[in-house]
Scaffold this active site. Sequence first.
Site, PDB file in Angstrom:
ATOM      1  N   GLU A  49     -11.144   4.184   6.854  1.00 56.82           N
ATOM      2  CA  GLU A  49      -9.978   4.848   7.463  1.00 56.82           C
ATOM      3  C   GLU A  49     -10.515   5.959   8.343  1.00 56.82           C
ATOM      4  O   GLU A  49     -10.508   7.133   7.985  1.00 56.82           O
ATOM      5  CB  GLU A  49      -9.027   5.400   6.387  1.00 56.82           C
ATOM      6  CG  GLU A  49      -7.723   5.934   6.991  1.00 56.82           C
ATOM      7  CD  GLU A  49      -6.765   6.478   5.962  1.00 56.82           C
ATOM      8  OE1 GLU A  49      -7.134   6.551   4.767  1.00 56.82           O
ATOM      9  OE2 GLU A  49      -5.642   6.865   6.335  1.00 56.82           O
ATOM     10  N   HIS A 106      -9.324   1.733   0.015  1.00 56.48           N
ATOM     11  CA  HIS A 106      -9.192   2.452   1.275  1.00 56.48           C
ATOM     12  C   HIS A 106     -10.545   2.286   1.960  1.00 56.48           C
ATOM     13  O   HIS A 106     -11.552   2.788   1.454  1.00 56.48           O
ATOM     14  CB  HIS A 106      -8.917   3.925   1.035  1.00 56.48           C
ATOM     15  CG  HIS A 106      -7.521   4.237   0.597  1.00 56.48           C
ATOM     16  ND1 HIS A 106      -7.017   3.833  -0.599  1.00 56.48           N
ATOM     17  CD2 HIS A 106      -6.526   4.932   1.218  1.00 56.48           C
ATOM     18  CE1 HIS A 106      -5.750   4.261  -0.697  1.00 56.48           C
ATOM     19  NE2 HIS A 106      -5.437   4.921   0.388  1.00 56.48           N
ATOM     20  N   ASP A 158       2.184   3.199   2.990  1.00 63.85           N
ATOM     21  CA  ASP A 158       1.212   4.237   2.647  1.00 63.85           C
ATOM     22  C   ASP A 158       1.876   5.511   2.117  1.00 63.85           C
ATOM     23  O   ASP A 158       1.622   5.920   0.990  1.00 63.85           O
ATOM     24  CB  ASP A 158       0.306   4.552   3.843  1.00 63.85           C
ATOM     25  CG  ASP A 158      -1.033   5.164   3.435  1.00 63.85           C
ATOM     26  OD1 ASP A 158      -1.259   5.358   2.223  1.00 63.85           O
ATOM     27  OD2 ASP A 158      -1.854   5.443   4.323  1.00 63.85           O
ATOM     28  N   HIS A 190       1.482   5.401  -2.097  1.00 65.66           N
ATOM     29  CA  HIS A 190       0.988   6.454  -3.003  1.00 65.66           C
ATOM     30  C   HIS A 190       2.184   7.069  -3.717  1.00 65.66           C
ATOM     31  O   HIS A 190       2.768   8.052  -3.235  1.00 65.66           O
ATOM     32  CB  HIS A 190       0.213   7.518  -2.213  1.00 65.66           C
ATOM     33  CG  HIS A 190      -1.060   6.998  -1.633  1.00 65.66           C
ATOM     34  ND1 HIS A 190      -2.284   7.165  -2.247  1.00 65.66           N
ATOM     35  CD2 HIS A 190      -1.295   6.264  -0.526  1.00 65.66           C
ATOM     36  CE1 HIS A 190      -3.218   6.566  -1.518  1.00 65.66           C
ATOM     37  NE2 HIS A 190      -2.639   6.016  -0.465  1.00 65.66           N
ATOM     38  N   TRP A 236       0.606  13.817   3.623  1.00 60.66           N
ATOM     39  CA  TRP A 236       0.047  13.167   4.806  1.00 60.66           C
ATOM     40  C   TRP A 236       1.097  12.819   5.847  1.00 60.66           C
ATOM     41  O   TRP A 236       0.787  12.642   7.007  1.00 60.66           O
ATOM     42  CB  TRP A 236      -0.712  11.898   4.396  1.00 60.66           C
ATOM     43  CG  TRP A 236      -1.899  12.198   3.547  1.00 60.66           C
ATOM     44  CD1 TRP A 236      -3.157  12.515   3.988  1.00 60.66           C
ATOM     45  CD2 TRP A 236      -1.954  12.253   2.118  1.00 60.66           C
ATOM     46  NE1 TRP A 236      -3.978  12.753   2.924  1.00 60.66           N
ATOM     47  CE2 TRP A 236      -3.272  12.600   1.760  1.00 60.66           C
ATOM     48  CE3 TRP A 236      -1.019  12.035   1.102  1.00 60.66           C
ATOM     49  CZ2 TRP A 236      -3.678  12.737   0.438  1.00 60.66           C
ATOM     50  CZ3 TRP A 236      -1.427  12.174  -0.213  1.00 60.66           C
ATOM     51  CH2 TRP A 236      -2.730  12.520  -0.540  1.00 60.66           C
ATOM     52  N   GLN A 282      -9.594   9.363  -5.261  1.00 63.07           N
ATOM     53  CA  GLN A 282      -9.302   9.975  -3.955  1.00 63.07           C
ATOM     54  C   GLN A 282     -10.471  10.804  -3.409  1.00 63.07           C
ATOM     55  O   GLN A 282     -10.719  10.814  -2.202  1.00 63.07           O
ATOM     56  CB  GLN A 282      -8.063  10.871  -4.095  1.00 63.07           C
ATOM     57  CG  GLN A 282      -7.755  11.769  -2.921  1.00 63.07           C
ATOM     58  CD  GLN A 282      -7.055  11.045  -1.787  1.00 63.07           C
ATOM     59  OE1 GLN A 282      -5.899  10.677  -1.908  1.00 63.07           O
ATOM     60  NE2 GLN A 282      -7.767  10.838  -0.692  1.00 63.07           N
ATOM     61  N   HIS A 322       0.848  -1.210   0.000  1.00 61.52           N
ATOM     62  CA  HIS A 322       0.000   0.000   0.000  1.00 61.52           C
ATOM     63  C   HIS A 322       0.872   1.245   0.000  1.00 61.52           C
ATOM     64  O   HIS A 322       1.529   1.553   1.001  1.00 61.52           O
ATOM     65  CB  HIS A 322      -0.928   0.010   1.219  1.00 61.52           C
ATOM     66  CG  HIS A 322      -1.940   1.117   1.160  1.00 61.52           C
ATOM     67  ND1 HIS A 322      -3.295   0.886   1.054  1.00 61.52           N
ATOM     68  CD2 HIS A 322      -1.801   2.473   1.162  1.00 61.52           C
ATOM     69  CE1 HIS A 322      -3.944   2.042   1.008  1.00 61.52           C
ATOM     70  NE2 HIS A 322      -3.047   3.035   1.080  1.00 61.52           N
TER      71      HIS A 322
HETATM   72 FE   FE2 Z   1      -3.450   5.125   1.267  1.00 58.57          FE
END
Ligand code: FE2
Length: 428
Positions: A213, A210, A309, A59, A315, A152, A57
């Site tokens: 979350e 996702h 991630d 991005h 993030w 997203q 996982h």
């Molecule tokens: Fe993610």
Amino acid sequence: MFDLILRNATLPDGRTGVDIACRDGVIEAVETGITAEAKEVIDAGGYLVSPPFVDPHFHMDATLSLGRPRMNVSGTLLEGIALWGELKPLQSVDEIVERALRYCDLAVAQGIGAIRSHVDTCDDELKGVEALLEVRSQVKDYLDLQLVAFPQDGVLRDPSAMQNTLRALDMGVDVVGGIPHFERTMADGAASVRQLCEIAADRGLRVDMHCDESDDPMSRHIETLAYETQRLGLQGRVAGSHLTSMHSMDNYYVSKLIPLMVEAGIHAIPNPAINIMIQGKHDSYPKRRGMTRVRELRDAGITIGFGSDCVMDPWYSLGKADMLDIAFMGLHVGQLCSRKDMAWCFDAVTANSAHIMGLEGYGLTKGSQANMVLLQARDTTEAIRLRPTRLAVIRHGAVIAQAPRQLSALRLTGRPDQVDPASYAPKA
Ligand code: FE2
């Protein structure tokens, strides 16, 4: 004559003194005392040889963008999503390619052999998709990059997301993604799961959403994901990423939910570093741990892979493409503290994640692809403790990255003149 022999390796299953012989990119023998010659011989020195790390996982369209156009001040998921929305129109395809390739360099040096990356499809220009398809092609000889079409901003909430997600899949993106907890309503979230799973079933693709979350115990989209997986016959091809709301759910409800997940053959992908950093932000004290029920899911028979991630993006400011950092964090947040549990955390960043991604020929058995990493550690638990130097990274039977053994010189009277961090392993 082999292409490569690693001599005197320790394997993840605990065997020691093992030789691994490779020819034409394939492992041809894993046994003690191989006498044949090879074009290249590596003395593993009793250190651990593992199949490559696998990050299930990530991005990659956002990685290494930290600070562009500004920092995430609150550190929350929602400010991260807003910041990503500011960055998207500013970045070019070339910029995304450049950052992604730089990240892949680092990942390879850290012994990662495969990454599943989500790529944002809420962009009419699909710049991230174009960029990461190019990167997937450029890195294919040294890294397996699997892409997930990830709306997203919500596949139903964003007016063009469905159309763009379908375009991304038409362009060759591998897996169907989603974000049901970000849709406008619970009903829309459930509808998004149903529609996206139907698209995956029609196209014969895997699913990785996702999912939940959130700290909201009523965020129950994993229930719908399990139902749709079972209804559409997608067993074994679907993963729920994050699943953090399960942490906060009522125990009675979870006792019903986990068997449904098992029945559906769903895989789980917690992302320990991001989860512990982002979840629980609305709590005072006691403050919840931001990770799903790893032990309970594992003990029920669900395959769990730990993902990283984010690395240096809107993030998360930290990270260094080290899946052992992720295993270390997952171990602590999940209180997985028996020796058996700790060794399992190594599986969560190697074999389990390879299984979730459907990687073929993964492992250290005869006939597997000759992809390996030599670590300056004596066993898998020691690898998590030390997060040690990757002495050699091997792909298709050839060394593609190397680093010198870490030894500190000591200048102490009456003490040894050097220290190997791996020499402190407990006696077997
Ligand atoms: Fe993610």
